[in-house]
Design an enzyme around this catalytic site. Structure first.
Site, PDB file in Angstrom:
ATOM      1  N   GLU A  36      11.848  -1.682   8.159  1.00 50.57           N
ATOM      2  CA  GLU A  36      11.175  -0.646   7.371  1.00 50.57           C
ATOM      3  C   GLU A  36      12.195   0.222   6.647  1.00 50.57           C
ATOM      4  O   GLU A  36      13.191   0.658   7.254  1.00 50.57           O
ATOM      5  CB  GLU A  36      10.314   0.215   8.290  1.00 50.57           C
ATOM      6  CG  GLU A  36       8.929   0.471   7.778  1.00 50.57           C
ATOM      7  CD  GLU A  36       8.114  -0.808   7.642  1.00 50.57           C
ATOM      8  OE1 GLU A  36       7.902  -1.241   6.486  1.00 50.57           O
ATOM      9  OE2 GLU A  36       7.687  -1.368   8.658  1.00 50.57           O
ATOM     10  N   SER A  70     -14.602  -1.871  -9.328  1.00 48.39           N
ATOM     11  CA  SER A  70     -14.293  -2.061  -7.914  1.00 48.39           C
ATOM     12  C   SER A  70     -15.548  -1.857  -7.088  1.00 48.39           C
ATOM     13  O   SER A  70     -16.172  -0.792  -7.131  1.00 48.39           O
ATOM     14  CB  SER A  70     -13.214  -1.075  -7.458  1.00 48.39           C
ATOM     15  OG  SER A  70     -13.138  -1.047  -6.036  1.00 48.39           O
ATOM     16  N   GLY A 125      -4.735   2.835   1.631  1.00 43.15           N
ATOM     17  CA  GLY A 125      -3.962   3.902   2.241  1.00 43.15           C
ATOM     18  C   GLY A 125      -3.640   3.667   3.691  1.00 43.15           C
ATOM     19  O   GLY A 125      -3.411   4.613   4.454  1.00 43.15           O
ATOM     20  N   LEU A 128      -0.976  -1.418   4.478  1.00 43.35           N
ATOM     21  CA  LEU A 128      -1.075  -2.875   4.394  1.00 43.35           C
ATOM     22  C   LEU A 128      -0.930  -3.368   2.955  1.00 43.35           C
ATOM     23  O   LEU A 128      -1.266  -4.496   2.650  1.00 43.35           O
ATOM     24  CB  LEU A 128      -2.410  -3.347   4.981  1.00 43.35           C
ATOM     25  CG  LEU A 128      -2.664  -2.982   6.444  1.00 43.35           C
ATOM     26  CD1 LEU A 128      -4.029  -3.493   6.889  1.00 43.35           C
ATOM     27  CD2 LEU A 128      -1.565  -3.520   7.351  1.00 43.35           C
ATOM     28  N   SER A 129      -0.438  -2.489   2.089  1.00 42.64           N
ATOM     29  CA  SER A 129      -0.076  -2.834   0.717  1.00 42.64           C
ATOM     30  C   SER A 129      -1.272  -3.144  -0.168  1.00 42.64           C
ATOM     31  O   SER A 129      -1.261  -4.105  -0.951  1.00 42.64           O
ATOM     32  CB  SER A 129       0.917  -4.006   0.688  1.00 42.64           C
ATOM     33  OG  SER A 129       2.082  -3.667   1.378  1.00 42.64           O
ATOM     34  N   SER A 130      -2.300  -2.336  -0.079  1.00 45.58           N
ATOM     35  CA  SER A 130      -3.455  -2.541  -0.950  1.00 45.58           C
ATOM     36  C   SER A 130      -3.086  -2.366  -2.420  1.00 45.58           C
ATOM     37  O   SER A 130      -3.615  -3.077  -3.285  1.00 45.58           O
ATOM     38  CB  SER A 130      -4.586  -1.579  -0.565  1.00 45.58           C
ATOM     39  OG  SER A 130      -4.159  -0.231  -0.619  1.00 45.58           O
ATOM     40  N   SER A 131      -2.180  -1.436  -2.711  1.00 46.70           N
ATOM     41  CA  SER A 131      -1.800  -1.228  -4.110  1.00 46.70           C
ATOM     42  C   SER A 131      -1.032  -2.429  -4.652  1.00 46.70           C
ATOM     43  O   SER A 131      -1.282  -2.889  -5.771  1.00 46.70           O
ATOM     44  CB  SER A 131      -0.972   0.049  -4.260  1.00 46.70           C
ATOM     45  OG  SER A 131       0.218  -0.017  -3.496  1.00 46.70           O
ATOM     46  N   ASP A 176       6.688  -5.559  -0.679  1.00 44.57           N
ATOM     47  CA  ASP A 176       5.241  -5.747  -0.664  1.00 44.57           C
ATOM     48  C   ASP A 176       4.799  -6.754  -1.716  1.00 44.57           C
ATOM     49  O   ASP A 176       4.026  -7.679  -1.439  1.00 44.57           O
ATOM     50  CB  ASP A 176       4.533  -4.415  -0.907  1.00 44.57           C
ATOM     51  CG  ASP A 176       4.810  -3.393   0.181  1.00 44.57           C
ATOM     52  OD1 ASP A 176       5.400  -3.771   1.212  1.00 44.57           O
ATOM     53  OD2 ASP A 176       4.450  -2.225  -0.013  1.00 44.57           O
ATOM     54  N   TYR A 226       7.693   9.909   0.913  1.00 36.61           N
ATOM     55  CA  TYR A 226       8.350   8.632   0.650  1.00 36.61           C
ATOM     56  C   TYR A 226       9.490   8.799  -0.349  1.00 36.61           C
ATOM     57  O   TYR A 226      10.628   8.359  -0.104  1.00 36.61           O
ATOM     58  CB  TYR A 226       7.319   7.632   0.123  1.00 36.61           C
ATOM     59  CG  TYR A 226       7.868   6.261  -0.185  1.00 36.61           C
ATOM     60  CD1 TYR A 226       7.822   5.245   0.763  1.00 36.61           C
ATOM     61  CD2 TYR A 226       8.439   5.976  -1.426  1.00 36.61           C
ATOM     62  CE1 TYR A 226       8.321   3.979   0.484  1.00 36.61           C
ATOM     63  CE2 TYR A 226       8.940   4.721  -1.713  1.00 36.61           C
ATOM     64  CZ  TYR A 226       8.871   3.729  -0.754  1.00 36.61           C
ATOM     65  OH  TYR A 226       9.379   2.494  -1.036  1.00 36.61           O
TER      66      TYR A 226
END
Length: 391
Positions: A36, A70, A125, A128-131, A176, A226
């Site tokens: 990480e 969406s 959010g 899990l890297s939705s973006s 990601d 971040y």
């Protein structure tokens, strides 16, 4: 009713009927097994694509308009391809496909009008890297439908990272996007983020399963610390460079970290990065040797480092990990993703899975007042056309 049939029904309900065919695509989420905050520091990471993800349905139009919708967000956007697209806060999630559209046009891809419908089971959010999944999915759909822009999967990951860095404004690394574009079923990816050289490592866990544990505390990278952590890593690198010409912080030695960084905060941040990079290397060696329990120990050490040196975990993630480690049969647990909420992962004996999820859910709720969700992780392929993932 199959997932494909249900999705096509929702698509038609929103956009109406047409003689044009509807194509279906799927982009997975990802978990990072270990490594990480090493990606933008030029080190190793060890991610895997998972079967939770986002479906995208696309149908051509006869005009120069792209309509986005969406199912999860209940909102969308209408994009005129004649206009230059910019990121606007009020546009929310649609900024991600907008950025991809603009950058693909800049690459020379001749886009045409289409209706695009997104629906997924990947929590937003949650780390899990939705973006990144939304970015890669959009790029893959448009390239597949309207012709090759000259981008292979690695270049597509690089372009989507550029969109997130420059268009969205998040200083994330490549991990990601790379994992979602390049995932391989039953394998994790050992990725050198400096060179992008990579190797697929079979994920044999010896009667154990990876369990994703969602704190249900959402976090937004642009609203978190971040970017601050990235700046701190850059400051630490600048100091070490005065003594040795390294390119990335992961190339520093622990002796340099302890001896050259006088500011305690910078020393802690760099200590995590350098030690975490070594943990990735050690983790791959242990898994190749079948030492699954020892790998679990590295997961725990990684979380402790993220908790105390990098300071990105927070109450919810720490409580989940601590309660997970108290359950017999759990041999390792750590936060995954950027932290500040989101998800953790645990390595649990298969026969103990039900008891594990029950006990951790109760313990977590008692401390935080939140209800955690649990997903046994199925390691999947990267973005693809026509995939069905019901797990």
């Amino acid at each position: 009713m199959s997932i494909h049939a249900e999705l096509k029904m929702k698509f038609t309900k929103h956009f109406g009927d047409s003689k044009q065919p509807v194509s279906i695509f799927f982009a997975p989420g990802r978990v990072n097994l270990i490594g990480e905050y090493t990606d933008f520091n030029g080190g190793y990471v060890f991610p895997a694509a998972v079967s939770l993800g986002i479906w995208g349905l696309l149908r051509r139009r006869t005009d120069g308009v792209i309509q986005l919708h969406s199912d999860n967000a209940g909102s969308g956007a209408v994009i005129d391809l004649k206009q230059t697209l910019v990121c606007r806060q009020e546009d929310g999630w649609t900024n991600y496909p907008k950025g991809v559209i603009q950058y693909l046009v800049d690459q020379g891809l001749l886009l045409q009008g289409c209706d695009v419908f997104f629906s997924g089971n990947l929590p937003t959010g949650a780390g899990l890297s939705s973006s990144a999944a939304l970015l890669i999915l959009t790029a893959y759909m448009l390239q597949t439908t309207f012709g090759n822009s000259g981008l292979d999967r690695v270049a597509m990951a690089q372009l989507c990272r550029k969109v997130e860095n420059e268009f969205i404004g998040v200083n994330c690394g490549i991990m990601d996007h790379f994992a979602i574009a390049m995932g391989h079923k039953h394998h994790a990816i050992l990725l050198d983020c400096n060179t992008l050289t990579h190797e697929y490592i079979p994920l044999s866990l010896d009667n154990h399963s990876l369990v994703i544990m969602n704190t249900n505390k959402k976090r937004e990278l642009t609203d978190s610390k971040y970017n601050e952590r990235r700046q701190e890593c850059d400051q630490a690198l600048a100091i070490i460079r005065k003594h040795r010409g390294i390119e990335h912080l992961c190339q520093a030695t622990m002796a340099e970290v302890e001896g050259l960084l006088e500011q305690p905060v910078l020393r802690k941040r760099a200590r995590h990065v350098v030690s975490e990079n070594q943990r990735v290397i050690d983790a791959v060696s242990l898994l190749r040797a079948g030492e699954v329990s020892a790998f679990g120990g590295l997961m725990i050490a990684s979380h402790r480092s993220l908790q105390t040196d990098f300071e990105v975990s927070g109450l919810e993630l720490d409580v989940l990990v601590e309660h997970a480690l108290q359950v017999p049969g759990c041999i390792g647990a750590r936060m995954t993703g950027a932290g500040f909420g989101g998800c953790a992962i645990a390595l649990v004996e298969n026969q103990a899975l039900d008891k594990f999820m029950q006990q951790v859910r109760l313990g977590y709720q008692a401390v935080t007042g939140r209800i955690a969700d649990f997903y046994p992780a199925i390691v999947a392929d990267g973005v693809e056309r026509g995939a069905i993932h019901e797990g």
